[in-house]
Scaffold this active site. Structure first.
Site, mmCIF file in Angstrom:
data_model
loop_
_atom_site.group_PDB
_atom_site.id
_atom_site.type_symbol
_atom_site.label_atom_id
_atom_site.label_comp_id
_atom_site.label_asym_id
_atom_site.label_seq_id
_atom_site.Cartn_x
_atom_site.Cartn_y
_atom_site.Cartn_z
ATOM 1 N N CYS A 79 0.822 -1.202 0.000
ATOM 2 C CA CYS A 79 0.000 0.000 0.000
ATOM 3 C C CYS A 79 0.863 1.262 0.000
ATOM 4 C CB CYS A 79 -0.879 0.019 1.238
ATOM 5 S SG CYS A 79 -1.915 -1.422 1.370
ATOM 6 N N ARG A 102 5.467 -0.259 -6.110
ATOM 7 C CA ARG A 102 5.433 -1.004 -4.848
ATOM 8 C C ARG A 102 4.376 -2.108 -4.860
ATOM 9 N NH1 ARG A 102 8.094 2.515 -1.047
ATOM 10 N NH2 ARG A 102 7.132 1.444 0.684
ATOM 11 N N TRP A 156 -2.984 -2.691 -1.548
ATOM 12 C CA TRP A 156 -2.588 -4.081 -1.811
ATOM 13 C C TRP A 156 -3.377 -4.889 -0.785
ATOM 14 C CZ3 TRP A 156 -0.134 -8.233 0.612
ATOM 15 C CH2 TRP A 156 0.404 -9.199 -0.242
ATOM 16 N N ASN A 210 -1.860 2.385 5.748
ATOM 17 C CA ASN A 210 -0.953 1.263 5.430
ATOM 18 C C ASN A 210 -0.743 0.490 6.724
ATOM 19 O OD1 ASN A 210 -0.626 2.449 2.960
ATOM 20 N ND2 ASN A 210 1.556 2.918 3.193
ATOM 21 N N GLY A 211 -0.644 -0.843 6.615
ATOM 22 C CA GLY A 211 -0.386 -1.648 7.817
ATOM 23 C C GLY A 211 -1.582 -2.525 8.132
ATOM 24 N N GLU A 239 17.793 -18.771 -6.194
ATOM 25 C CA GLU A 239 17.499 -17.419 -6.673
ATOM 26 C C GLU A 239 17.007 -17.458 -8.124
ATOM 27 O OE1 GLU A 239 16.936 -14.795 -5.247
ATOM 28 O OE2 GLU A 239 17.318 -13.166 -6.639
ATOM 29 N N LYS A 246 13.354 -15.996 -9.338
ATOM 30 C CA LYS A 246 13.189 -14.995 -10.407
ATOM 31 C C LYS A 246 12.211 -15.502 -11.459
ATOM 32 C CE LYS A 246 14.823 -12.790 -8.353
ATOM 33 N NZ LYS A 246 14.989 -11.632 -7.516
ATOM 34 N N GLU A 274 8.537 -15.674 -10.110
ATOM 35 C CA GLU A 274 7.809 -14.468 -9.740
ATOM 36 C C GLU A 274 7.378 -13.623 -10.915
ATOM 37 O OE1 GLU A 274 9.783 -11.399 -7.330
ATOM 38 O OE2 GLU A 274 11.660 -12.322 -7.867
ATOM 39 N N HIS A 325 16.781 -38.124 -3.787
ATOM 40 C CA HIS A 325 16.025 -38.404 -2.561
ATOM 41 C C HIS A 325 14.548 -38.062 -2.733
ATOM 42 C CE1 HIS A 325 19.641 -39.476 -0.486
ATOM 43 N NE2 HIS A 325 20.209 -38.375 -0.923
ATOM 44 N N LYS A 364 6.650 -4.507 -3.872
ATOM 45 C CA LYS A 364 8.086 -4.243 -3.756
ATOM 46 C C LYS A 364 8.515 -4.155 -2.297
ATOM 47 C CE LYS A 364 12.131 -3.300 -5.433
ATOM 48 N NZ LYS A 364 12.867 -4.523 -5.852
HETATM 49 C C1 F6R Z 1 12.327 -11.150 -5.084
HETATM 50 C C2 F6R Z 1 11.974 -10.103 -4.160
HETATM 51 C C3 F6R Z 1 11.577 -10.461 -2.773
HETATM 52 C C4 F6R Z 1 12.345 -9.575 -1.790
HETATM 53 C C5 F6R Z 1 11.862 -9.806 -0.361
HETATM 54 C C6 F6R Z 1 12.644 -9.001 0.645
HETATM 55 O O1 F6R Z 1 12.697 -10.623 -6.322
HETATM 56 O O2 F6R Z 1 12.011 -8.949 -4.493
HETATM 57 O O3 F6R Z 1 11.802 -11.808 -2.500
HETATM 58 O O4 F6R Z 1 13.691 -9.883 -1.906
HETATM 59 O O5 F6R Z 1 10.506 -9.459 -0.282
HETATM 60 O O6 F6R Z 1 12.591 -7.643 0.363
HETATM 61 P P1 F6R Z 1 13.641 -6.648 0.985
HETATM 62 O O7 F6R Z 1 14.970 -6.971 0.394
HETATM 63 O O8 F6R Z 1 13.145 -5.293 0.588
HETATM 64 O O9 F6R Z 1 13.616 -6.865 2.459
#
Ligand code: F6R
Length: 591
Positions: free
Chosen positions: A2, A27, A73, A99-100, A465, A469, A472, A488, A586
């Site tokens: 949000c 975000r 959000w 927000n929250g 990782e 990627k 997502e 396993h 984000k």
């Molecule tokens: C993946 C991604 C998320 C963030 C995670 C932590 O591409 O963006 O997995 O890495 O939400 O976010 P931060 O680094 O802002 O604490």
């Protein structure tokens, strides 16, 4: 997640609010709304989906001097217009954006209903406007103070009243900022919004409230004592959010990786960020715990390996949302390192508070310099990656690994191991070696039914990782696992429509990884070997993707790049937006 904008000005208030609301798009949100005050009346417009839908409902020249807006959000209640903020009190005098999460909203809802107040939405936020409306306190600042004492949970709040040109703001565990100049004031949950129109801004302190109007900002602490705060200057970080020649932020941010890594090394050579991490700071440290979420957690995993290997101090990585509930073994002899791009991730922030309460030494590695995690840790190491807008974290991950590498070298040097030095030659590394081949490899992914990523040691983390990627932004369901774990259980999934990426950058582990490749091949799977080693053609490998081989032990910083590009290219081929994947935000400011 949000986002909040509040604005007071003489002209173009609706225009300014929408312009700044769009800056919060990155975000992540599902709906948006705005409330403007005119002639003692609050006018509200809301819309589901893109902000452009909201824009089309608004007369941009609407004559108002104050308004609030929100990107939602969804957490409590479906994505629909009713649940979208701003929410208005039943008497139509108060509008709120929040927000929250208000944890006791059901209890408050019950009390409000007993007083005859009807709530229209399923949200935890609408109660706030109504609590303001029924407060008996003699002025609005005191009403807000009283309301905050009734709320459990986290909040950043911005409210307006139909009769005043004032913004009322409050926060607990959720960031909120305010800027002021002669003819305008703005409130935002993201200070990057201030960069065009303001020179500086204030951070609203946790658990505090403020009133904002054309006379300025008045801050109050928990006891309603006036606070005098120093503003923060708007720096280059807040200003660097332009897309420039790129089509998407994801593309821009991946292309910035070499530059960012070089900047980190130069910055850490010229500024003594490690000055507090000295012999006396480290004297009693018996173990190191690295804590983060998602991509940042993967960086923690690599960091734990660097630290243990270089410093010989026990180091382990933890997922923040798990760390908090496992009664972690943390005391004054523990160094807890928190990794976060945004510096606002709720679970990481609350883990930091937990570690502090247990007496640990805390260090934060964050990208956003003014963030809550940066403000709360004992020591902060900046990522120097510049603002990251795409939801998919890319350059921040590479930057985290580099800062962790430098930190590990620094601690090793303090412990008298001078065999390790900062990398000096990143400018000679070809970070995007063979990158044009990713197009072909992306077709292989699209043709396969199942995609797997495997590796050992640091390469296993790269596999995790790489999988994150791909998932997502392409919504392809894939599996990442240590090569040794295949047999396993997961090998039962392998068939002719399976594609397996085998990542191998450690000479000692190559033969083991090639054995895993043979086992997959024997079951009909297709193999792409991603390596920086000298591998001869191998009958079990369908495709060898070569990455550059750096002199220092930083191959994980490089080996992830083809996978970041792979996710990006595959996403475009599937027709999705790489910057704004569905359901994701984000900055994950709720637990
Ligand atoms: C993946 C991604 C998320 C963030 C995670 C932590 O591409 O963006 O997995 O890495 O939400 O976010 P931060 O680094 O802002 O604490």
């Amino acid at each position: 997640m949000c986002g909040i904008i509040g604005y007071i000005g003489q002209n173009d208030v609706a225009k300014k609010i929408l312009h700044n609301l769009k800056k919060l798009e990155y975000r992540g949100y599902d709906s948006s709304g705005i409330c403007l005050k005119k002639n003692n009346t609050l006018f509200v417009k809301k819309s589901v989906g893109e902000i452009s839908n909201l824009q089309s409902k608004i007369n941009i020249n609407f004559n108002s001097h104050v308004g609030i807006a929100h990107t939602r959000w969804a957490t409590h209640g479906k994505v629909n217009v009713t649940n979208t903020h701003p929410h208005i009190s039943q008497d139509k005098m108060w509008a709120v954006v929040h927000n929250g999460i208000i944890e006791n909203y059901l209890e408050i809802t019950k009390q409000l209903k007993e007083k005859g107040i009807h709530l229209y939405s399923e949200t935890d936020s609408e109660v706030i406007a109504n609590l303001m409306a029924i407060s008996q306190k003699q002025n609005n600042a005191l009403k807000l103070h009283e309301v905050t004492t009734l709320l459990h949970g986290s909040y950043a709040l911005c409210l307006i009243n139909a009769k005043e040109e004032t913004l009322y703001i409050a926060r607990r565990h959720s960031p909120l900022y305010v800027a002021h100049k002669d003819d305008a004031c703005m409130v935002s949950s993201d200070p990057a919004c201030f960069s065009e129109d303001f020179h500086d801004y204030y951070v609203l302190p946790d658990e505090c409230i403020a009133t904002v109007n054309s006379d300025g900002v008045t801050f109050y602490d928990q006891n309603m004592k006036i606070l005098h705060l120093t503003p923060c200057e708007i720096g280059t970080f807040e200003k660097s959010s332009e897309l420039g020649k790129y089509s998407y932020y994801a593309e821009k941010e991946i292309s910035e990786i070499p530059h960012v890594l070089n900047d980190i090394i130069l910055n850490y050579q010229t500024v003594d960020h490690f000055k507090h991490i000295n012999k006396s700071f480290l004297k009693h440290i018996k173990s190191i715990k690295l804590i983060g979420c998602g991509t940042a957690y993967h960086a923690c995993m690599i960091g734990a390996k660097y630290l243990e290997k270089f410093t010989k101090i026990e180091a382990n990585a933890y997922i923040a949302s798990e760390f908090r509930y496992q009664n972690p073994m943390v005391d004054k002899n523990t160094l807890c390192i928190f990794l976060s791009q945004s510096g606002e991730t709720a679970d990481t922030l609350l883990s930091l508070e937990l570690a502090k309460s247990k007496g640990a030494k805390t260090l934060a590695i964050v990208n956003v310099p003014y963030s809550s995690i940066a403000r709360n840790a004992d020591i902060v190491l900046p990522l120097c990656a510049g603002i990251e807008i795409a939801v998919m974290s890319t350059k921040a991950y590479n930057a985290m690994l580099m800062v962790l590498y430098l930190l590990s070298v620094h601690i090793a040097n303090i412990n008298n191991d001078f065999s390790l030095t900062f990398p000096s030659e990143v400018k000679y590394i070809n970070f995007f070696k063979n990158i044009e081949k990713i197009d072909e490899i992306s077709d292989l992914v699209l043709k396969s039914d199942k995609t797997f990523f495997i590796g050992r040691g640091e390469d296993y983390v790269t596999a995790l990782e790489a999988g994150l990627k791909l998932k997502e932004i392409t919504y392809i369901n894939c599996v990442s696992l240590p090569s040794g774990e295949l047999k396993h259980g997961t090998i039962s999934l392998i068939d002719k429509k399976s594609l397996v990426f085998v990542i191998s950058t450690d000479e000692k582990l190559l033969s083991k990884n090639l054995t895993s490749a043979s086992e997959i091949k024997a079951r009909g799977g297709k193999i792409v070997l991603v390596t920086n080693l000298d591998v001869q053609d191998n009958k079990d490998v369908d495709y060898i993707y070569k990455i550059d081989r750096p002199k220092e032990e930083i191959s994980s910083i490089l080996s992830v790049i083809p996978f970041q590009v792979l996710a990006y290219k595959t996403c475009l081929k599937k027709g999705y937006s790489p910057d704004k994947p569905r359901n994701l935000a984000k900055s994950v400011t709720v637990e």
